[in-house]
Write a protein that holds these residues in place. Sequence first.
Motif, PDB file in Angstrom:
ATOM      1  N   SER A  66       2.160   2.576 -45.213  1.00 36.70           N
ATOM      2  CA  SER A  66       2.878   3.569 -46.014  1.00 36.70           C
ATOM      3  C   SER A  66       3.828   4.392 -45.153  1.00 36.70           C
ATOM      4  O   SER A  66       4.971   4.650 -45.544  1.00 36.70           O
ATOM      5  CB  SER A  66       1.899   4.506 -46.716  1.00 36.70           C
ATOM      6  OG  SER A  66       1.131   3.802 -47.656  1.00 36.70           O
ATOM      7  N   GLN A  67       3.360   4.789 -43.973  1.00 41.67           N
ATOM      8  CA  GLN A  67       4.190   5.591 -43.080  1.00 41.67           C
ATOM      9  C   GLN A  67       5.443   4.823 -42.687  1.00 41.67           C
ATOM     10  O   GLN A  67       6.549   5.358 -42.729  1.00 41.67           O
ATOM     11  CB  GLN A  67       3.385   5.993 -41.846  1.00 41.67           C
ATOM     12  CG  GLN A  67       4.115   6.886 -40.893  1.00 41.67           C
ATOM     13  CD  GLN A  67       4.484   6.203 -39.594  1.00 41.67           C
ATOM     14  OE1 GLN A  67       4.078   5.092 -39.317  1.00 41.67           O
ATOM     15  NE2 GLN A  67       5.272   6.878 -38.802  1.00 41.67           N
ATOM     16  N   ASP A  74      13.366   6.433 -46.186  1.00 44.85           N
ATOM     17  CA  ASP A  74      14.034   7.728 -45.977  1.00 44.85           C
ATOM     18  C   ASP A  74      15.211   7.629 -45.017  1.00 44.85           C
ATOM     19  O   ASP A  74      15.815   8.636 -44.667  1.00 44.85           O
ATOM     20  CB  ASP A  74      13.030   8.770 -45.465  1.00 44.85           C
ATOM     21  CG  ASP A  74      12.041   9.208 -46.533  1.00 44.85           C
ATOM     22  OD1 ASP A  74      12.275   8.914 -47.720  1.00 44.85           O
ATOM     23  OD2 ASP A  74      11.038   9.850 -46.171  1.00 44.85           O
ATOM     24  N   GLY A  75      15.515   6.409 -44.573  1.00 48.21           N
ATOM     25  CA  GLY A  75      16.700   6.201 -43.759  1.00 48.21           C
ATOM     26  C   GLY A  75      16.502   6.266 -42.256  1.00 48.21           C
ATOM     27  O   GLY A  75      17.478   6.321 -41.511  1.00 48.21           O
ATOM     28  N   ALA A  76      15.257   6.249 -41.799  1.00 53.59           N
ATOM     29  CA  ALA A  76      15.019   6.263 -40.358  1.00 53.59           C
ATOM     30  C   ALA A  76      15.535   4.965 -39.742  1.00 53.59           C
ATOM     31  O   ALA A  76      15.516   3.907 -40.378  1.00 53.59           O
ATOM     32  CB  ALA A  76      13.526   6.426 -40.064  1.00 53.59           C
ATOM     33  N   ASP A  77      15.991   5.053 -38.525  1.00 51.40           N
ATOM     34  CA  ASP A  77      16.466   3.880 -37.794  1.00 51.40           C
ATOM     35  C   ASP A  77      15.290   2.915 -37.610  1.00 51.40           C
ATOM     36  O   ASP A  77      14.262   3.291 -37.045  1.00 51.40           O
ATOM     37  CB  ASP A  77      17.009   4.331 -36.438  1.00 51.40           C
ATOM     38  CG  ASP A  77      17.479   3.189 -35.564  1.00 51.40           C
ATOM     39  OD1 ASP A  77      17.531   2.034 -36.037  1.00 51.40           O
ATOM     40  OD2 ASP A  77      17.804   3.454 -34.388  1.00 51.40           O
ATOM     41  N   PRO A  78      15.417   1.670 -38.081  1.00 51.11           N
ATOM     42  CA  PRO A  78      14.315   0.716 -37.940  1.00 51.11           C
ATOM     43  C   PRO A  78      13.850   0.517 -36.494  1.00 51.11           C
ATOM     44  O   PRO A  78      12.661   0.330 -36.249  1.00 51.11           O
ATOM     45  CB  PRO A  78      14.887  -0.582 -38.518  1.00 51.11           C
ATOM     46  CG  PRO A  78      15.919  -0.120 -39.495  1.00 51.11           C
ATOM     47  CD  PRO A  78      16.525   1.120 -38.870  1.00 51.11           C
ATOM     48  N   TYR A  89       7.897  -6.569 -31.704  1.00 52.11           N
ATOM     49  CA  TYR A  89       8.918  -7.313 -32.441  1.00 52.11           C
ATOM     50  C   TYR A  89       9.260  -6.624 -33.756  1.00 52.11           C
ATOM     51  O   TYR A  89       8.362  -6.126 -34.454  1.00 52.11           O
ATOM     52  CB  TYR A  89       8.437  -8.740 -32.728  1.00 52.11           C
ATOM     53  CG  TYR A  89       8.037  -9.486 -31.480  1.00 52.11           C
ATOM     54  CD1 TYR A  89       9.007  -9.937 -30.585  1.00 52.11           C
ATOM     55  CD2 TYR A  89       6.709  -9.704 -31.174  1.00 52.11           C
ATOM     56  CE1 TYR A  89       8.653 -10.610 -29.426  1.00 52.11           C
ATOM     57  CE2 TYR A  89       6.342 -10.380 -30.021  1.00 52.11           C
ATOM     58  CZ  TYR A  89       7.317 -10.827 -29.151  1.00 52.11           C
ATOM     59  OH  TYR A  89       6.965 -11.474 -28.010  1.00 52.11           O
ATOM     60  N   ALA A  90      10.539  -6.639 -34.107  1.00 53.96           N
ATOM     61  CA  ALA A  90      10.985  -6.060 -35.377  1.00 53.96           C
ATOM     62  C   ALA A  90      10.345  -6.779 -36.558  1.00 53.96           C
ATOM     63  O   ALA A  90      10.099  -6.175 -37.604  1.00 53.96           O
ATOM     64  CB  ALA A  90      12.504  -6.123 -35.476  1.00 53.96           C
ATOM     65  N   HIS A  96       5.033  -4.662 -42.037  1.00 50.32           N
ATOM     66  CA  HIS A  96       4.388  -3.414 -42.427  1.00 50.32           C
ATOM     67  C   HIS A  96       5.174  -2.684 -43.502  1.00 50.32           C
ATOM     68  O   HIS A  96       4.723  -1.674 -44.029  1.00 50.32           O
ATOM     69  CB  HIS A  96       4.239  -2.491 -41.214  1.00 50.32           C
ATOM     70  CG  HIS A  96       3.059  -2.781 -40.365  1.00 50.32           C
ATOM     71  ND1 HIS A  96       2.941  -3.940 -39.642  1.00 50.32           N
ATOM     72  CD2 HIS A  96       1.941  -2.074 -40.127  1.00 50.32           C
ATOM     73  CE1 HIS A  96       1.800  -3.918 -38.998  1.00 50.32           C
ATOM     74  NE2 HIS A  96       1.169  -2.793 -39.266  1.00 50.32           N
ATOM     75  N   THR A  97       6.373  -3.127 -43.796  1.00 53.82           N
ATOM     76  CA  THR A  97       7.241  -2.432 -44.728  1.00 53.82           C
ATOM     77  C   THR A  97       7.148  -3.052 -46.100  1.00 53.82           C
ATOM     78  O   THR A  97       7.451  -4.216 -46.282  1.00 53.82           O
ATOM     79  CB  THR A  97       8.710  -2.480 -44.240  1.00 53.82           C
ATOM     80  OG1 THR A  97       8.765  -1.971 -42.920  1.00 53.82           O
ATOM     81  CG2 THR A  97       9.616  -1.661 -45.135  1.00 53.82           C
TER      82      THR A  97
END
Length: 101
Positions: A66-67, A74-78, A89-90, A96-97
């Motif tokens: 969830s975090q 909310d637009g945070a840089d991935p 790794y991305a 998790h998203t």
Amino acid sequence: MPWAVEAVDDYVTNIRPRYRASTGAVLWPTERGDRLQARKIEDRFAEYSGALGLGSSLVPHCPRHSQVTHQIEDGADPAFVQRQVGHRYASTTALHTGMSG
């Protein structure tokens, strides 16, 4: 979430000193001053979620997902989120998203 730092600071300032082992490296001590163990968290979480009828698919790791999701929404840089949660790794962060509706 901006309030998280304030919440942890409040805990460290007002709650943690009440524990026997309030000094040292243990951020979340047990009432006996020992380090909180993951298995104990999982057991207690299962007990509470079962009593509330929430089902076994809800586990302590869910707030982490969830975090990550909320930060990305909310637009945070991935890349920042990836570093924050400690993923090498991305693609792991992407797993998790789960976009909410």
